[in-house]
Design a protein around this motif. Structure first.
Motif, PDB file in Angstrom:
ATOM      1  N   ASN A  25       5.817  -4.830   0.453  1.00 60.99           N
ATOM      2  CA  ASN A  25       4.658  -4.347  -0.319  1.00 60.99           C
ATOM      3  C   ASN A  25       5.099  -3.889  -1.716  1.00 60.99           C
ATOM      4  O   ASN A  25       5.191  -2.688  -1.990  1.00 60.99           O
ATOM      5  CB  ASN A  25       3.988  -3.180   0.412  1.00 60.99           C
ATOM      6  N   GLN A  40      -0.517  -4.880  -7.242  1.00 54.30           N
ATOM      7  CA  GLN A  40       0.144  -4.660  -5.952  1.00 54.30           C
ATOM      8  C   GLN A  40       0.029  -5.936  -5.124  1.00 54.30           C
ATOM      9  O   GLN A  40      -1.014  -6.604  -5.117  1.00 54.30           O
ATOM     10  CB  GLN A  40      -0.487  -3.493  -5.192  1.00 54.30           C
ATOM     11  N   ALA A  41       1.103  -6.284  -4.424  1.00 47.13           N
ATOM     12  CA  ALA A  41       1.119  -7.466  -3.562  1.00 47.13           C
ATOM     13  C   ALA A  41       1.619  -7.073  -2.184  1.00 47.13           C
ATOM     14  O   ALA A  41       2.301  -6.044  -2.018  1.00 47.13           O
ATOM     15  CB  ALA A  41       1.995  -8.562  -4.157  1.00 47.13           C
ATOM     16  N   ASN A  42       1.296  -7.871  -1.185  1.00 46.29           N
ATOM     17  CA  ASN A  42       1.770  -7.584   0.174  1.00 46.29           C
ATOM     18  C   ASN A  42       1.995  -8.889   0.924  1.00 46.29           C
ATOM     19  O   ASN A  42       1.289  -9.892   0.716  1.00 46.29           O
ATOM     20  CB  ASN A  42       0.766  -6.718   0.938  1.00 46.29           C
ATOM     21  N   TYR A  43       3.014  -8.864   1.779  1.00 44.33           N
ATOM     22  CA  TYR A  43       3.303 -10.017   2.649  1.00 44.33           C
ATOM     23  C   TYR A  43       3.853  -9.484   3.970  1.00 44.33           C
ATOM     24  O   TYR A  43       4.736  -8.613   3.988  1.00 44.33           O
ATOM     25  CB  TYR A  43       4.332 -10.955   2.002  1.00 44.33           C
ATOM     26  N   LYS A  86      -0.977 -12.177   3.702  1.00 49.78           N
ATOM     27  CA  LYS A  86      -0.509 -12.005   2.332  1.00 49.78           C
ATOM     28  C   LYS A  86      -1.703 -11.688   1.444  1.00 49.78           C
ATOM     29  O   LYS A  86      -2.850 -12.055   1.746  1.00 49.78           O
ATOM     30  CB  LYS A  86       0.197 -13.267   1.823  1.00 49.78           C
ATOM     31  N   ALA A  98      -2.950  -9.817  -2.737  1.00 49.71           N
ATOM     32  CA  ALA A  98      -2.630  -9.228  -4.033  1.00 49.71           C
ATOM     33  C   ALA A  98      -3.851  -8.472  -4.535  1.00 49.71           C
ATOM     34  O   ALA A  98      -4.997  -8.872  -4.266  1.00 49.71           O
ATOM     35  CB  ALA A  98      -2.216 -10.295  -5.032  1.00 49.71           C
TER      36      ALA A  98
END
Length: 268
Positions: A30, A46-49, A116, A118
């Protein structure tokens, strides 16, 4: 027979041994950041995977006591814990085998989850009054796959171990622990059409190598259980083979070995 007790003649018991092995792995990232372009203007992102896997192995060994041996069972439920008294010693490996209703099975389940996304926004103004605008993106997926190679394993372990596996609706050999290498015994499929249809290009002849665990050897794969009911010495059993309709390789023949001092065991 009364309402709280009864006696049952010619009874049969099943031992359904099924050790579950489950493995889960998870990775999650994150990252994020904020950029103050000016005292009244800033941007954030902000991004998340995330990725997770799940694998469940649930093999089954179902051995039974013989029918037609005069086993009588007395059931009583007069208060407290019901009791079942069998004429056979259910903690004696010698009383179990590849009798009517016996089977083995091997099933796997694999799951894959991915997510995933963003998020970003722009902010204009100060703490007292500001305007914010932004957007978000998310992508979520899940895949569940089931695998079953029960019939191929059963044919090898207790079905006299044919050198080919032809899927249903073709006739399958019975799980009787027969140990008769050579041509197909009476009552066992010889697959005269092998090499045609779905097996085009493959050649026979179809032969048998003898069950990997013959009926006479079954007690060597069992041991007394802590609850008064036999349990399976799982590490001693032949591993499940990888077999398909086009496979002609026969699994390695394995004979009983002495049980190690510490053995994994479970009974459902």
């Amino acid at each position: 027979m009364r309402g709280d007790r009864g006696t049952f003649a010619n009874a049969q018991f099943f031992n359904e041994f099924r050790p579950y092995t489950e493995t889960t792995k998870l990775v999650s990232i994150n990252p994020g950041g904020e950029w103050e372009i000016s005292p009244t203007f800033k941007a954030s992102l902000q991004a998340n995977y995330a990725r997770s896997t799940f694998h469940r192995e649930s093999p089954t060994v179902g051995l039974t006591t013989p029918l037609g041996v005069g086993n009588t069972v007395t059931y009583s439920n007069t208060g407290g814990i019901p009791t079942i008294q069998s004429g056979l010693d259910l903690n004696d490996p010698a009383n179990f085998g590849w009798n009517a209703g016996s089977r083995v099975g091997i099933q796997d389940e694999r799951r894959l989850n991915k997510s995933k996304g963003a998020r970003g926004d722009l902010t204009w103004g100060g703490k007292a009054l500001n305007l914010k605008i932004g957007g978000a993106f998310d992508d979520v997926s899940r895949r569940i796959r089931g695998f079953d190679n029960s019939q191929a394993w059963q044919n090898a372990v207790c079905g006299n171990n044919p050198n080919v596996f032809v899927a249903s609706p073709n006739t399958q050999p019975p799980c009787a622990g027969l140990d008769a290498p050579g041509a197909a015994p009476a009552g066992y499929p010889s697959y005269p059409g092998y090499g045609t249809g779905a097996t085009t290009g493959l050649a026979g002849p179809v032969s048998y190598g003898g069950s990997l665990v013959p009926n006479a050897a079954v007690p060597g794969y069992l041991k007394p259980g802590p609850a008064g009911f036999v349990t399976v010495d799982w590490p001693a059993l032949p591993p499940p083979p990888t077999m398909t309709a086009s496979t002609t390789r026969r699994p390695r023949r394995v004979r009983p070995t002495p049980a190690p001092a510490a053995v994994r065991s479970a009974r459902s």
